[in-house]
Design an enzyme around this catalytic site. Structure first.
Site, short mmCIF file in Angstrom:
data_model
loop_
_atom_site.label_atom_id
_atom_site.label_comp_id
_atom_site.label_asym_id
_atom_site.label_seq_id
_atom_site.Cartn_x
_atom_site.Cartn_y
_atom_site.Cartn_z
N ASP A 86 42.89 36.66 117.74
CA ASP A 86 42.60 38.09 116.81
C ASP A 86 41.09 38.69 116.62
OD1 ASP A 86 45.24 37.39 118.47
OD2 ASP A 86 46.21 37.71 116.52
N HIS A 144 41.38 29.33 120.02
CA HIS A 144 42.28 28.84 120.73
C HIS A 144 41.19 28.61 122.26
CE1 HIS A 144 46.58 28.79 119.60
NE2 HIS A 144 46.09 29.80 119.27
N SER A 252 36.09 34.79 109.02
CA SER A 252 34.70 34.82 109.72
C SER A 252 34.96 35.51 110.93
CB SER A 252 34.61 32.94 109.78
OG SER A 252 32.64 33.17 109.97
#
Length: 285
Positions: A86, A144, A252
């Site tokens: 995200d 992911h 980050s």
């Protein structure tokens, strides 16, 4: 002229400060840790309806930050390349030649070879495409796999831990090349390769990858004596699109680098999502 903020951040022992901060937010102090957890969730408007557990189930900010999602909250698009996280795609572009320059911010660039600390690997990805995705504190922070394929190798580049917010990106030269990072190299099913570069940042600064459990940055486990430490899997390690690959402990940036084969197969790769918020599992085509 450098601002007082820049001078302060440059002089600050950022890795040590981040390690101490990480230890602090992972403490389980009765009342105080839960109060801090609640204030963090409120300050950043965390969407707890997506989480696998209610807010009360997390003992501290550290646990809350690496929360998992409830099943079905991030459907995986039927596309060859999806977002691994995200965040917001802040930059994208084409890698022109062996000395390819990548955009950090307006008026600031850095080279792929410096990012990877490997000229041969950078040359392999010449004429490919790249995208930079920034994660804010409120985002879900597990990482992911953006593709289905197998792990070729990984590398750890020791470095410092500047913030990766707009202020730093616009002021610190070669920010992503001096902050520490872990790169995962994946052979994509159907042909082509993709790099997933995970860049650490101030405050905690930890990056962990599932395929190498001992590889956790900024906890004193990884050697810092060489510019680059390489990892080769001892047995085949495969990913499906959307499989969990690792996590950030505090916010980050992720940089995706696709080779020329993938770029030719998907001429609009990363272009349609530039400047937009993306969710893990959404198509990047």
């Amino acid at each position: 002229m450098n601002s007082p903020r820049y001078v302060f951040m440059k002089l600050l022992p950022k890795n040590l400060e981040s390690r101490l901060f990480g230890n602090l937010i992972n403490l389980k102090i009765p009342v105080l840790s839960k109060l801090a957890r609640n204030l963090f969730a409120k300050a950043y408007h965390l969407e707890m309806s997506e989480a696998s557990k209610p807010l009360s189930a997390y003992a501290n900010i550290g646990e809350l930050f690496v929360r998992t999602l409830a099943p079905g909250k991030r459907p995986i698009a039927d596309a060859e390349i999806v977002s691994p996280v995200d965040g917001r795609e802040s930059q994208s572009g084409i890698l022109y030649g062996e000395n390819a320059e990548m955009i950090q911010a307006k008026g600031k660039t850095y080279s792929l070879a410096e990012l990877l600390r490997d000229k041969e690997l950078a040359a392999h990805f010449a004429r490919g495409r790249f995208a930079t995705i920034y994660l804010a504190p409120f985002n879900y922070h597990r990482i992911h796999s953006p593709v289905s394929g197998k792990l070729i190798a990984a590398s750890y580049c020791p470095g410092t831990l500047w913030p990766v917010n707009n202020w730093s990106v616009n002021r610190v030269e070669g920010l992503f090349c001096i902050n520490e990072r872990i790169t995962t190299r994946i052979a994509v099913d159907g042909g082509g390769e993709l790099l997933l570069v995970k860049v650490g940042a101030t405050n905690v600064g930890r990056i962990a990858v599932n395929y190498a459990p001992n590889w956790i940055t900024n906890v004193g486990k990884l050697p810092r004596h060489a510019p680059r430490i390489d990892y080769t899997p001892q047995e085949e390690y495969r990913f499906k699109r959307g499989d969990e690959l690792g996590r950030f402990e505090m916010g980050s940036t992720v940089i995706l680098i696709a080779d020329e084969i993938l770029a030719n197969r998907h001429p609009e790769l990363f272009a349609k999502t530039l400047g937009k918020a993306v969710k893990m599992g959404e198509s990047l085509l």
